[in-house]
Scaffold this motif. Sequence first.
Motif, PDB file in Angstrom:
ATOM      1  N   CYS C 138       0.857  -1.183   0.000  1.00 57.63           N
ATOM      2  CA  CYS C 138       0.000   0.000   0.000  1.00 57.63           C
ATOM      3  C   CYS C 138       0.892   1.232   0.000  1.00 57.63           C
ATOM      4  CB  CYS C 138      -0.892   0.005   1.240  1.00 57.63           C
ATOM      5  SG  CYS C 138       0.036   0.087   2.773  1.00 57.63           S
ATOM      6  N   THR C 139       0.294   2.407  -0.114  1.00 62.39           N
ATOM      7  CA  THR C 139       1.099   3.614   0.011  1.00 62.39           C
ATOM      8  C   THR C 139       1.272   3.954   1.493  1.00 62.39           C
ATOM      9  OG1 THR C 139      -0.767   5.139  -0.010  1.00 62.39           O
ATOM     10  CG2 THR C 139       0.166   4.521  -2.148  1.00 62.39           C
ATOM     11  N   LEU C 140       2.239   4.819   1.751  1.00 67.94           N
ATOM     12  CA  LEU C 140       2.533   5.176   3.137  1.00 67.94           C
ATOM     13  C   LEU C 140       1.370   5.925   3.784  1.00 67.94           C
ATOM     14  CD1 LEU C 140       6.253   6.060   2.527  1.00 67.94           C
ATOM     15  CD2 LEU C 140       5.425   4.279   4.071  1.00 67.94           C
ATOM     16  N   GLY C 141       0.545   6.584   2.960  1.00 73.90           N
ATOM     17  CA  GLY C 141      -0.618   7.273   3.504  1.00 73.90           C
ATOM     18  C   GLY C 141      -1.655   6.301   4.046  1.00 73.90           C
ATOM     19  N   GLU C 142      -1.747   5.121   3.456  1.00 73.99           N
ATOM     20  CA  GLU C 142      -2.642   4.099   3.998  1.00 73.99           C
ATOM     21  C   GLU C 142      -2.192   3.727   5.399  1.00 73.99           C
ATOM     22  OE1 GLU C 142      -5.440   4.200   2.062  1.00 73.99           O
ATOM     23  OE2 GLU C 142      -5.567   2.021   2.226  1.00 73.99           O
ATOM     24  N   LYS C 144      -0.453   5.662   7.443  1.00 79.54           N
ATOM     25  CA  LYS C 144      -0.732   6.815   8.300  1.00 79.54           C
ATOM     26  C   LYS C 144      -2.214   6.879   8.687  1.00 79.54           C
ATOM     27  CE  LYS C 144      -0.974  11.835   7.593  1.00 79.54           C
ATOM     28  NZ  LYS C 144      -0.371  12.976   6.875  1.00 79.54           N
ATOM     29  N   ASN C 145      -3.083   6.626   7.727  1.00 78.36           N
ATOM     30  CA  ASN C 145      -4.517   6.819   7.971  1.00 78.36           C
ATOM     31  C   ASN C 145      -5.217   5.621   8.600  1.00 78.36           C
ATOM     32  OD1 ASN C 145      -4.875   9.516   7.011  1.00 78.36           O
ATOM     33  ND2 ASN C 145      -4.585   8.756   4.929  1.00 78.36           N
ATOM     34  N   ARG C 146      -4.634   4.416   8.416  1.00 76.28           N
ATOM     35  CA  ARG C 146      -5.381   3.228   8.853  1.00 76.28           C
ATOM     36  C   ARG C 146      -4.645   2.318   9.827  1.00 76.28           C
ATOM     37  NH1 ARG C 146      -9.708   2.557   4.783  1.00 76.28           N
ATOM     38  NH2 ARG C 146      -8.977   3.440   2.836  1.00 76.28           N
ATOM     39  N   ARG C 167       6.499  10.719  10.051  1.00 73.86           N
ATOM     40  CA  ARG C 167       5.669  11.087   8.896  1.00 73.86           C
ATOM     41  C   ARG C 167       4.606  10.030   8.566  1.00 73.86           C
ATOM     42  NH1 ARG C 167       6.726  14.850   5.025  1.00 73.86           N
ATOM     43  NH2 ARG C 167       6.237  13.484   3.287  1.00 73.86           N
ATOM     44  N   TYR C 168       4.980   8.763   8.730  1.00 69.78           N
ATOM     45  CA  TYR C 168       4.103   7.717   8.185  1.00 69.78           C
ATOM     46  C   TYR C 168       3.668   6.643   9.181  1.00 69.78           C
ATOM     47  CZ  TYR C 168       6.550   9.547   4.052  1.00 69.78           C
ATOM     48  OH  TYR C 168       7.096  10.362   3.106  1.00 69.78           O
ATOM     49  N   PHE C 175      -6.547   9.684   9.329  1.00 67.44           N
ATOM     50  CA  PHE C 175      -8.008   9.779   9.296  1.00 67.44           C
ATOM     51  C   PHE C 175      -8.666   8.820  10.292  1.00 67.44           C
ATOM     52  CE2 PHE C 175     -12.223   9.183   7.398  1.00 67.44           C
ATOM     53  CZ  PHE C 175     -12.572  10.493   7.164  1.00 67.44           C
ATOM     54  N   ASP C 401       7.236   3.438  -1.504  1.00 67.07           N
ATOM     55  CA  ASP C 401       5.949   2.825  -1.838  1.00 67.07           C
ATOM     56  C   ASP C 401       5.610   3.050  -3.311  1.00 67.07           C
ATOM     57  OD1 ASP C 401       5.588   5.525  -1.670  1.00 67.07           O
ATOM     58  OD2 ASP C 401       3.865   5.468  -0.332  1.00 67.07           O
ATOM     59  N   VAL C 403       5.492   5.667  -5.037  1.00 66.84           N
ATOM     60  CA  VAL C 403       4.848   6.928  -5.407  1.00 66.84           C
ATOM     61  C   VAL C 403       5.885   7.852  -6.045  1.00 66.84           C
ATOM     62  CG1 VAL C 403       3.763   9.029  -4.501  1.00 66.84           C
ATOM     63  CG2 VAL C 403       3.054   6.778  -3.656  1.00 66.84           C
TER      64      VAL C 403
END
Lengths: 133, 568, 437
Positions: C138-142, C144-146, C167-168, C175, C401, C403
């Motif tokens: 997954c991306t690093l934002g996933e 961070k958010n989940r 950061r991650y 979220f 990731d 990106v």
Amino acid sequence: MAISVNLITGRTIQQGVSMEAGKEKPAYTTACGIIELDPVDFKRLGAYRNTHVRVTSDYGSVVVKAVEATQGPHPGVAYIPMGPWANMVVNPNTYSTGMPTFKGTPVQVEVAKNEPVLGSLELVRKGCRGELA
Amino acid sequence: MAEFLIKNGFVFDPVLGIKGDKADIAIKDGKIVETTALSSPKIIDASGKTVMAGGVDVHAHVAGPKVNIGRNFRPEDKLFTYKPGHGIERMQGGFSVPTTLRTGYNYARMGYTTVMEAAMPPLYARHTHEEMRDTPILDQGAYPVFGNNWFVLEYLKNHEIENTAAYIAWLLRATKGYAVKVVNPGGTEAWGWGLNCDNVHDPVPYFDITPAQIVKGLIEANEYLGLPHSMHVHANNLGNPGNYTTTLDTFKLSEGIKPNSKFGRDQVMHHTHVQFHSYGGDSWANVESRAKDIMAYVNSHDNLTIDMGQVTLDETTTMTADGPFEHHLTELNHLKWANADVELETGSGVVPYVYSPNIKVCAIQWCIGLELALLAKDPMRVFMTTDHPNAGPFIRYPRIMKWLMSEEARKQQFDAFKHKDKVIEATNLAGIDRELDLYEIAQMTRAGPAKSLGLSHMYGGLAPGLEGDVAVFDFNPNEPYAPDAIETAFSNAECLFKAGVQVIDDHEIVSNGNKRTLWVNTKVNENPQVMRDVKEKFLRYYTVTLNNYEVSGHYLPNPYVIEVDATQ
Amino acid sequence: MTKTVTDVICPFCGTLCDDLEVVVSDDNKQLLEVYNACAIGAEKFLHSQAKDRITRPRMRQEDGSWKEISYDEAIEYTAKMLADAKKPLMYGWSSTNCEAQSVGSEIGEAVGAVMDNTATVCHGTSLIAVQDIGIPSCTLGEVKNRADRILFWGCNPAHAHPRHMSRYSIFPRGFFTGKGHASRKVIVVDPRPTDTASIADVHLQIEQGRDYELLDALRVAFKGEKLPDVVAGIPKAKIYEVAETLKSGRFAIIFFGMGVTQSIGKNHNIDAAIAVTRDLNEYTKAAIMPMRGHYNVTGSGQVWGWLFGFPYAVDLSRGFARYNPGETTSNDLLRRDEVDAVFVLGSDPGAHFPFSSVKKIYDLPSVAIDPHETPTTEVCKVHVPVAFVGVEIGGCAYRMDNVPIETRKVVDAPEGMMTDEEFLTHVLARVKELKGV
């Protein structure tokens, strides 16, 4: 007297910073021309902290400064930050994977008080010219 | 620029309504012109040959992150398929997921000049554009995916069409995208938690919206903007027995919505790879074709276009933004599985798959795809695809032509199935004797997709003023031929012109063409709320900054911008 | 006067932070301050300003001293060396942009080179494993958010990817992870109690080199089957506990590093780690991600992926691309004397290859393209200094990731210095002349 330890290599923040500041600079040697030993292994070795030691494996030999483990305890495991010093002794065999065996090389460590720790450029240059002891 | 006159070929062109009559086609300054406009053209003697416009692929996965996962994680796909450089061609390899160079060359060899990348994760838009830049010859565009995007989910939960539209316009510009793509609406967001949305009324976890609301809302936003292409959907419940009801439910979401586009399309929904969505039964043991029900609906509803997703009976690599489906598939076939979920936007999965003629389900899938095309009343609304590489590699298009054009070829394939009788029983294909002609093929592969994309002013035909994209095939439709001759001829164009440049001469690739990247720049009224939402989401939830998100011009060395004004 | 450039991308590690602020002089000649970067990243930007920086190519003389040469001479030497070689090795490609990688690939194709990147000593074994079993990621934002279960296996981001955790992975509020660190359980597996381990809820101090066993034990524990009392130095109760922690999460992520890729077992260790992730997806959502080192090693794998179909160790010497790690990988080629020239760009094998490989580079015709003076430049015949990518020239780079982010130019390179891409473009043109293509 030499002791046997299991050598691993890897990054440290000091290795990263000094590498980016210039591998020809003394700070790089200070950061990477070292071996981190556990207090237990210092005792076995019978050496003071910050003594120069010779690290020898089946694949080569290098002089570095022995320091106390910064991320320990890890008795029996020794750590040289990734760089030319570690690479003098790591197991270069890839066993058909392409990847040298940078972690888990059995090495002997012995006190080498009067031998110098070379800078990175000098180390590889002398090594290539066959001028290392 | 050079002038060309393609003389005496048998021309098949739905735009001009020419059905195999002898005609001369003239090209000048990159465009088709009247023959009288030429002064000293190079003459191409096409007598005894077939002449068509350049092919247009409305849906293929040819560039971007999941395509490259497919390449990099399948070294075996390169076995026995590598070709050294030759002339102006660079080295090229790969069967189901070819290198970008091979993608360009092989499409050109089939007489195709325009190929749309079917799913671009917005956060990976740069990657998609880098690959398209390195794909020679073809005009391309990419569809950013919207169906699981948090902005869209939040706006459409309250049916905020104007905000959704403003966000679409912003994202198309930021990613240099072409159209609104929807993949397993809501289901891929659910996959963020390992879940799925199984039907159009299955609510999305946390976001409290249904796939039906997403699809309908995106159609409305798409028409609010009047984009060239319609909303382009891959519905929920792909690949499962009994899923045809979900497909029909999805189709019905387009009812009562009229196209609002200056680009000449008639549909408000394009449903892709419908083969994967036309299954009856309730298990793999009793899965059966429901192509008749599906095509009954399609035939009677003008505001809908579809493409086939034809299974080609090859070993291939499946890849889709439908993350939960790929997980389902790896559980089924136990082959390696890659997954790539993308923050706030989408997800994707990649799994190799072998469509074996010895497996009943694969043979049924093969039948269903062909049934869709053969039951089509209007070939201008049903397009040939393999959902490359999901149902098979695009290089099989000429083979699909053969199956569509020859009942004998279909019989041969039936005879090669291990479970022939069971397959016939579960499908309708054996009872269909229709054989398409090249005019209908030209509708399904040229004029139809071009119109659906809103690009009939550029592609899909041979009328003066259109792009000089013309293919000449060594095929005489007026003489008896064996079915295999179709495949041979249409796999290997004798000549190809792309925007007036001769790309293939005597079956040899002689130019890398003048590849363009199409994207849609939509002017909308200022929408401070959406811009505020964008800023906030980047600040709080994305891991790249807003200023590092937009794809800059240097990724599109030769852009072709389609301007849309939605400020009225 | 000075000005501040925002949203600057850090060209050090695969974390590819893109929120740096850099203060430069008004004339773009001097870089003065770096904000938001880690110590390593800041040093990388500042080192571009070193007064003793080498700004012109140089060639090693018979007596071992350096002689300054022009870029034209360096281009000529490089092109001739590559064109004359039967099977040159073109290595590195990880600390440069995708644009340069792309031109380099074309040179490799023209001369029949073996193209290899730093994955060969980093995550190459991970790439092999992915080819065996795939990779749910997954991306690093996933994350961070989940993600509420974070497992670092054989990696030490506190030292190698200093801003990764903030950061991650560990600290950020996302979220669905509004409580940041408090909403996550962190597990570290490492033979040392590292600085990363000190932040973790659980540290498994594994016996070095026994990763495969412990990973397999986790798979057994997921299923509730019987384990021996101790596996890889870890008591079984602890293993069951960790297995339960992972299964009970809503979203688990495994980050892994050199501890698994370089220890004995190599790609098989990663196979097992990915299998653990696959298994976890039976119970919850799980992903796994290699902690890529250089800031654009991922990008070179991507560029070669779409051009050749392979992420590293690509042998073009037969006129088509072949891939066979163990045979077409740099260290195997060097140690077996299978290459006859070495070109290095965007990496420092002199410092980071085993010495037996370094010695081979020294023995061969060799060119190093590098802004820095390094052990590699020390053993090569020609050193071509270039502008710093991500500091003095922009271009595309891929985060760990995958990106892609476009790096920025923040300051001018010293007068008259070439970029990687410019130098390579000249070499390509000359190679084509020499090869008559």
